[in-house]
Scaffold this motif. Structure first.
Motif, PDB file in Angstrom:
ATOM      1  N   ARG A  85       5.667   8.712  -1.692  1.00 50.15           N
ATOM      2  CA  ARG A  85       5.529   7.391  -2.303  1.00 50.15           C
ATOM      3  C   ARG A  85       5.420   6.282  -1.264  1.00 50.15           C
ATOM      4  NH1 ARG A  85      10.095   7.107  -4.885  1.00 50.15           N
ATOM      5  NH2 ARG A  85       9.341   8.303  -6.655  1.00 50.15           N
ATOM      6  N   PHE A  86       6.255   6.330  -0.232  1.00 47.11           N
ATOM      7  CA  PHE A  86       6.239   5.276   0.777  1.00 47.11           C
ATOM      8  C   PHE A  86       5.540   5.713   2.062  1.00 47.11           C
ATOM      9  CE2 PHE A  86      10.118   4.730  -1.825  1.00 47.11           C
ATOM     10  CZ  PHE A  86       9.743   3.567  -2.461  1.00 47.11           C
ATOM     11  N   SER A  87       5.280   6.994   2.182  1.00 45.06           N
ATOM     12  CA  SER A  87       4.625   7.500   3.382  1.00 45.06           C
ATOM     13  C   SER A  87       3.114   7.301   3.338  1.00 45.06           C
ATOM     14  CB  SER A  87       4.938   8.989   3.554  1.00 45.06           C
ATOM     15  OG  SER A  87       6.322   9.205   3.677  1.00 45.06           O
ATOM     16  N   TYR A  88       2.541   7.408   2.131  1.00 49.31           N
ATOM     17  CA  TYR A  88       1.101   7.276   1.929  1.00 49.31           C
ATOM     18  C   TYR A  88       0.862   6.205   0.857  1.00 49.31           C
ATOM     19  CZ  TYR A  88      -0.398  11.500   4.492  1.00 49.31           C
ATOM     20  OH  TYR A  88      -0.702  12.441   5.455  1.00 49.31           O
ATOM     21  N   PRO A  89       1.033   4.924   1.198  1.00 48.33           N
ATOM     22  CA  PRO A  89       1.000   3.888   0.158  1.00 48.33           C
ATOM     23  C   PRO A  89      -0.386   3.325  -0.163  1.00 48.33           C
ATOM     24  CG  PRO A  89       1.670   2.933   2.232  1.00 48.33           C
ATOM     25  CD  PRO A  89       1.480   4.400   2.495  1.00 48.33           C
ATOM     26  N   PHE A  90      -1.411   3.695   0.608  1.00 46.58           N
ATOM     27  CA  PHE A  90      -2.741   3.121   0.410  1.00 46.58           C
ATOM     28  C   PHE A  90      -3.704   4.155  -0.152  1.00 46.58           C
ATOM     29  CE2 PHE A  90      -0.573   0.945   3.868  1.00 46.58           C
ATOM     30  CZ  PHE A  90      -0.615  -0.365   3.433  1.00 46.58           C
ATOM     31  N   SER A  91      -4.888   3.717  -0.567  1.00 44.65           N
ATOM     32  CA  SER A  91      -5.864   4.616  -1.180  1.00 44.65           C
ATOM     33  C   SER A  91      -7.190   4.562  -0.448  1.00 44.65           C
ATOM     34  CB  SER A  91      -6.086   4.242  -2.656  1.00 44.65           C
ATOM     35  OG  SER A  91      -4.906   4.412  -3.393  1.00 44.65           O
ATOM     36  N   GLY A  92      -7.970   5.633  -0.584  1.00 45.22           N
ATOM     37  CA  GLY A  92      -9.304   5.693  -0.005  1.00 45.22           C
ATOM     38  C   GLY A  92     -10.377   5.649  -1.081  1.00 45.22           C
ATOM     39  N   GLY A  93     -11.575   6.120  -0.740  1.00 42.71           N
ATOM     40  CA  GLY A  93     -12.675   6.181  -1.697  1.00 42.71           C
ATOM     41  C   GLY A  93     -12.667   7.496  -2.452  1.00 42.71           C
ATOM     42  N   SER A  94     -13.338   7.529  -3.592  1.00 42.61           N
ATOM     43  CA  SER A  94     -13.326   8.712  -4.454  1.00 42.61           C
ATOM     44  C   SER A  94     -14.207   9.836  -3.923  1.00 42.61           C
ATOM     45  CB  SER A  94     -13.802   8.345  -5.862  1.00 42.61           C
ATOM     46  OG  SER A  94     -12.873   7.495  -6.496  1.00 42.61           O
ATOM     47  N   MET A  95     -13.716  11.068  -4.045  1.00 45.20           N
ATOM     48  CA  MET A  95     -14.492  12.284  -3.864  1.00 45.20           C
ATOM     49  C   MET A  95     -14.263  13.160  -5.086  1.00 45.20           C
ATOM     50  SD  MET A  95     -16.276  12.037  -1.142  1.00 45.20           S
ATOM     51  CE  MET A  95     -16.347  10.788   0.133  1.00 45.20           C
ATOM     52  N   TYR A  96     -14.889  14.347  -5.098  1.00 41.56           N
ATOM     53  CA  TYR A  96     -14.901  15.155  -6.321  1.00 41.56           C
ATOM     54  C   TYR A  96     -14.634  16.628  -6.000  1.00 41.56           C
ATOM     55  CZ  TYR A  96     -17.292  10.916  -7.683  1.00 41.56           C
ATOM     56  OH  TYR A  96     -17.604   9.598  -7.884  1.00 41.56           O
ATOM     57  N   ALA A  97     -13.899  17.272  -6.889  1.00 41.09           N
ATOM     58  CA  ALA A  97     -13.660  18.709  -6.767  1.00 41.09           C
ATOM     59  C   ALA A  97     -14.067  19.389  -8.064  1.00 41.09           C
ATOM     60  CB  ALA A  97     -12.183  18.982  -6.471  1.00 41.09           C
ATOM     61  N   PRO A 113      -4.188   9.297  -1.532  1.00 48.96           N
ATOM     62  CA  PRO A 113      -3.308   8.444  -0.736  1.00 48.96           C
ATOM     63  C   PRO A 113      -3.677   8.460   0.747  1.00 48.96           C
ATOM     64  CG  PRO A 113      -2.072  10.028  -2.084  1.00 48.96           C
ATOM     65  CD  PRO A 113      -3.497  10.460  -2.093  1.00 48.96           C
ATOM     66  N   LYS A 114      -3.457   7.315   1.395  1.00 52.31           N
ATOM     67  CA  LYS A 114      -3.659   7.174   2.840  1.00 52.31           C
ATOM     68  C   LYS A 114      -2.405   6.547   3.448  1.00 52.31           C
ATOM     69  CE  LYS A 114      -7.751   5.922   4.296  1.00 52.31           C
ATOM     70  NZ  LYS A 114      -9.081   5.295   4.523  1.00 52.31           N
ATOM     71  N   THR A 115      -2.186   6.802   4.729  1.00 54.97           N
ATOM     72  CA  THR A 115      -0.999   6.258   5.393  1.00 54.97           C
ATOM     73  C   THR A 115      -1.147   4.805   5.794  1.00 54.97           C
ATOM     74  OG1 THR A 115      -1.817   7.210   7.463  1.00 54.97           O
ATOM     75  CG2 THR A 115      -0.137   8.452   6.278  1.00 54.97           C
ATOM     76  N   ASP A 116      -2.361   4.264   5.800  1.00 55.00           N
ATOM     77  CA  ASP A 116      -2.546   2.890   6.249  1.00 55.00           C
ATOM     78  C   ASP A 116      -3.868   2.363   5.702  1.00 55.00           C
ATOM     79  OD1 ASP A 116      -2.062   0.511   7.513  1.00 55.00           O
ATOM     80  OD2 ASP A 116      -1.888   1.356   9.524  1.00 55.00           O
ATOM     81  N   THR A 117      -4.065   1.047   5.812  1.00 61.64           N
ATOM     82  CA  THR A 117      -5.339   0.453   5.446  1.00 61.64           C
ATOM     83  C   THR A 117      -6.341   0.676   6.577  1.00 61.64           C
ATOM     84  OG1 THR A 117      -4.571  -1.667   6.321  1.00 61.64           O
ATOM     85  CG2 THR A 117      -4.344  -1.313   3.959  1.00 61.64           C
ATOM     86  N   ASP A 123      -5.339   4.683  13.232  1.00 64.89           N
ATOM     87  CA  ASP A 123      -5.781   5.852  12.479  1.00 64.89           C
ATOM     88  C   ASP A 123      -4.970   5.965  11.197  1.00 64.89           C
ATOM     89  OD1 ASP A 123      -7.244   6.297  14.787  1.00 64.89           O
ATOM     90  OD2 ASP A 123      -5.754   7.681  15.618  1.00 64.89           O
ATOM     91  N   THR A 124      -5.545   6.600  10.197  1.00 60.97           N
ATOM     92  CA  THR A 124      -4.829   6.821   8.951  1.00 60.97           C
ATOM     93  C   THR A 124      -5.076   8.231   8.437  1.00 60.97           C
ATOM     94  OG1 THR A 124      -4.497   6.005   6.691  1.00 60.97           O
ATOM     95  CG2 THR A 124      -6.719   5.809   7.586  1.00 60.97           C
ATOM     96  N   ARG A 125      -4.009   8.889   8.024  1.00 58.46           N
ATOM     97  CA  ARG A 125      -4.153  10.216   7.417  1.00 58.46           C
ATOM     98  C   ARG A 125      -4.450  10.055   5.934  1.00 58.46           C
ATOM     99  NH1 ARG A 125      -3.428  14.038  10.966  1.00 58.46           N
ATOM    100  NH2 ARG A 125      -2.089  13.718  12.776  1.00 58.46           N
ATOM    101  N   HIS A 126      -5.231  10.990   5.406  1.00 63.12           N
ATOM    102  CA  HIS A 126      -5.776  10.820   4.057  1.00 63.12           C
ATOM    103  C   HIS A 126      -5.875  12.183   3.387  1.00 63.12           C
ATOM    104  CE1 HIS A 126      -9.339   8.991   1.524  1.00 63.12           C
ATOM    105  NE2 HIS A 126      -8.262   9.249   0.796  1.00 63.12           N
ATOM    106  N   PHE A 127      -5.327  12.307   2.173  1.00 65.56           N
ATOM    107  CA  PHE A 127      -5.536  13.542   1.420  1.00 65.56           C
ATOM    108  C   PHE A 127      -5.801  13.217  -0.042  1.00 65.56           C
ATOM    109  CE2 PHE A 127      -1.154  12.975   0.319  1.00 65.56           C
ATOM    110  CZ  PHE A 127      -0.812  13.844  -0.704  1.00 65.56           C
ATOM    111  N   ARG A 128      -6.605  14.064  -0.674  1.00 69.54           N
ATOM    112  CA  ARG A 128      -6.978  13.878  -2.081  1.00 69.54           C
ATOM    113  C   ARG A 128      -6.488  15.066  -2.889  1.00 69.54           C
ATOM    114  NH1 ARG A 128     -11.682  12.048   0.807  1.00 69.54           N
ATOM    115  NH2 ARG A 128     -12.092   9.825   0.406  1.00 69.54           N
ATOM    116  N   ILE A 129      -5.948  14.790  -4.080  1.00 68.92           N
ATOM    117  CA  ILE A 129      -5.320  15.817  -4.915  1.00 68.92           C
ATOM    118  C   ILE A 129      -6.145  15.996  -6.189  1.00 68.92           C
ATOM    119  CG2 ILE A 129      -3.149  16.595  -5.889  1.00 68.92           C
ATOM    120  CD1 ILE A 129      -1.823  14.247  -4.420  1.00 68.92           C
TER     121      ILE A 129
END
Length: 218
Positions: A85-97, A113-117, A123-129
């Motif tokens: 919740r607080f580790s990855y507070p930002f969002s990226g662009g949409s992808m599709y699975a 979620p992303k770790t930063d803007t 740098d920012t880490r980014h994962f999509r669920i």
């Protein structure tokens, strides 16, 4: 059958390669690596996500699936967990699975979620669920489960390149482990190994993935 596959079989049944399914047609090509369908019990999913859900193909692959959340997982539950919740507070662009839980093929989209803007000097880490329409899938052994892709955005607004798939997988795993979740690192081979190379169609995209996915119990 190797050790990891024996462990996987004990948890959820054998992970099965699917050579022909209803869904995005992925040609075997070096640029996209080993994009293909995998079957987990009665559920099917692709081992990469895509930049589009219209005509998705080998040249529209985005990132490797490297994480699987199981037991009682749901997309928002993962995102709102104490680990994220607080580790990855930002969002990226949409992808599709793409997936199929037996009720028909389905594309899910996620900004992730992303770790930063985005910035020029960080740098920012980014994962999509991803999951199907009710934000979770179910199969015997795994219970309710969802899956995720991972990468890192480097100096996104200036240098603007992307990679470190396994580094972000490890970062997410470490955050969940620090909160007491059961984390099974590199638990199963997902057939999406990529040696280090630049994508010839997008030199900002830096492939490298060991092909193994980490499982996290929710």
């Amino acid at each position: 059958m190797g050790t990891r596959f024996k462990r996987l079989a004990a948890l959820a049944g054998a992970l099965v390669l699917v050579s022909s399914v209803s869904g995005p047609m992925i040609a075997r090509a070096a640029e996209a690596g080993n994009a293909q369908g995998l079957r987990m019990g009665t559920d099917l999913f692709w081992n990469y996500d895509f930049t589009t859900k219209v005509g998705a193909g080998w040249d529209k692959v985005d990132w490797n699936v490297t994480l699987l959340f199981y037991n009682n997982a749901e997309v928002d539950k993962v995102k709102n967990s104490s680990a994220m919740r607080f580790s990855y507070p930002f969002s990226g662009g949409s992808m599709y699975a793409f997936m199929n839980d037996g009720a028909g093929g389905y594309y899910d989209s996620d900004r992730g979620p992303k770790t930063d803007t985005p910035s020029c000097f960080g740098d920012t880490r980014h994962f999509r669920i991803y999951a199907d329409a009710d934000d979770r899938m179910y199969t015997t052994g795994l219970g309710y489960w969802v899956f995720a892709t991972t990468h890192k955005d480097f100096n996104e607004l200036c240098a603007d390149y992307y990679g470190d798939t396994n580094g972000t997988e490890a970062d997410v795993a470490n955050r969940f482990a620090s909160k007491g979740y059961t984390v099974l690192r590199n638990y199963s081979y997902f057939y999406n190994y990529e040696p280090y190379h630049l994508d010839p169609r997008n030199k900002k995209h830096r492939w490298q993935c060991d092909g193994y996915a980490t499982y996290i119990r929710m």
